[in-house]
Design an enzyme around this catalytic site. Structure first.
Site, PDB file in Angstrom:
ATOM      1  CG  ASP A  38      -2.031   1.036   1.074  1.00 25.46           C
ATOM      2  OD1 ASP A  38      -2.330   1.398   0.019  1.00 25.46           O
ATOM      3  OD2 ASP A  38      -2.809   1.216   2.198  1.00 25.46           O
ATOM      4  CG  HIS A  55      -0.584   1.688  -9.134  1.00 26.10           C
ATOM      5  ND1 HIS A  55      -0.929   1.599  -7.779  1.00 26.10           N
ATOM      6  CD2 HIS A  55      -1.584   2.588  -9.626  1.00 26.10           C
ATOM      7  CE1 HIS A  55      -2.014   2.075  -7.582  1.00 26.10           C
ATOM      8  NE2 HIS A  55      -2.623   2.650  -8.546  1.00 26.10           N
ATOM      9  CG  LEU A 149       8.740 -17.790  -1.875  1.00 22.35           C
ATOM     10  CD1 LEU A 149       9.603 -16.890  -0.923  1.00 22.35           C
ATOM     11  CD2 LEU A 149       8.008 -17.151  -3.138  1.00 22.35           C
TER      12      LEU A 149
END
Ligand code: IPE
Ligand code: IPE
Ligand code: MG
Length: 268
Positions: A38, A55, A149
């Site tokens: 965020d 972004h 992962l």
């Protein structure tokens, strides 16, 4: 901060920055870290840039954080890229975010694959752009055998709707006589989440100073620890991830037990 990217990005080693995580005591690295990325809009505002440029600046940060998670030994990383509530935003921003998520997946999947990362998607199909779903499915297929992962891209994801979707499936099964109401257990719900084998969240990290979960992994995060950092996402890096893990490793998790009860454990 570089904010535009060529379509092909050069391959980098996981430790390309030359930094290494602190020596965590064995067992103190959270297995599943969930990140609410965020603060892109506020970061852009401060720089005199547009929200979409904010972004775009987050793309490199995500790669850096995935690399840092690999270095630290995190096994599951779930990142919130677009919520079921983000459709409320200006249509131009929504369009940008859809195209951007598609391009990030396309640009970065070879790199992530080379690092041994398994890419998965958690989210709803309705409304999500077909081209984004296609790209997610391609990335899932390409990386499905990787085990170092698991990176779950949460796109068009909402925790409450995930539970609603699971409950609808269960209701159908009960109606069809395949399941009894008394057979509806936590495990039955677990198995109907978007990624049924996703383990519980151990640690939530949210950037940008906001202290809320915003409908992220509601079911899986029931007992997660939370670390809120003021850094805006485009300024985030693997160092902030390691700092959050450090904070986590000092927490005592009780899971409802008494402080000195058997089964009570330091963060593990
Ligand atoms: C997070 O940054 C990215 C998405 C929600 C897609 P924001 O766009 O929410 O940035 P702020 O919160 O307005 O600063
Ligand atoms: C949460 O951030 C969603 C993502 C990071 C994708 P928001 O910026 O949308 O959340 P609120 O609206 O501040 O709670
Ligand atoms: Mg925000």
């Amino acid at each position: 901060m570089k904010i535009t990217h060529p379509d092909a990005v050069p391959y980098r080693e996981v430790d390309w920055t030359g930094e290494y995580p602190p020596e965590y005591t064995r067992g103190q690295v959270p297995a599943h870290v969930a990140i609410i990325m965020d603060g892109n809009g506020r970061w852009a505002n401060k720089q005199g840039l547009t929200r979409t440029q904010g972004h775009a600046a987050g793309e490199e940060v995500l790669l850096d954080v995935v690399a840092g998670a690999l270095q630290a030994g995190v096994k599951q990383l779930s990142v919130y890229a677009f919520s079921t509530e983000n459709w409320k935003r200006d249509p131009a921003e929504v369009r940008f975010l859809m195209g951007f998520n598609r391009k990030v997946l396309h640009r970065r999947r070879d790199q992530l694959n080379a690092w041994g990362v398994r890419i998965r998607w958690a989210g709803r199909r309705p409304k999500l752009w077909r081209s984004v779903i296609d790209e997610l499915e391609r990335a899932q297929e390409m990386t499905k055998h990787n085990t170092r992962l698991t990176l779950t891209m949460c796109i068009n994801y909402g925790g409450k709707l995930e539970i609603v979707d699971a409950v609808r499936e269960i209701a159908e099964e009960v109606r069809a006589g395949r399941l009894k109401p008394s057979g509806v257990t936590e495990r039955v719900l677990d198995a109907r989440m978007y990624q049924p084998d996703m383990p519980p969240v151990d640690l939530y990290i949210r950037s940008s100073g906001e202290q809320r979960i915003s409908n992220f992994l509601t079911w899986q995060g029931a007992y997660a620890e939370m670390v809120f950092l003021d850094t805006l996402w485009p300024d985030f890096s693997r160092r902030e991830l390691w700092h959050a893990i450090d904070i986590y490793s000092g927490r005592v998790r009780r899971f409802g037990g008494a402080i000195d009860a058997p089964g009570t454990q330091a963060a593990s």
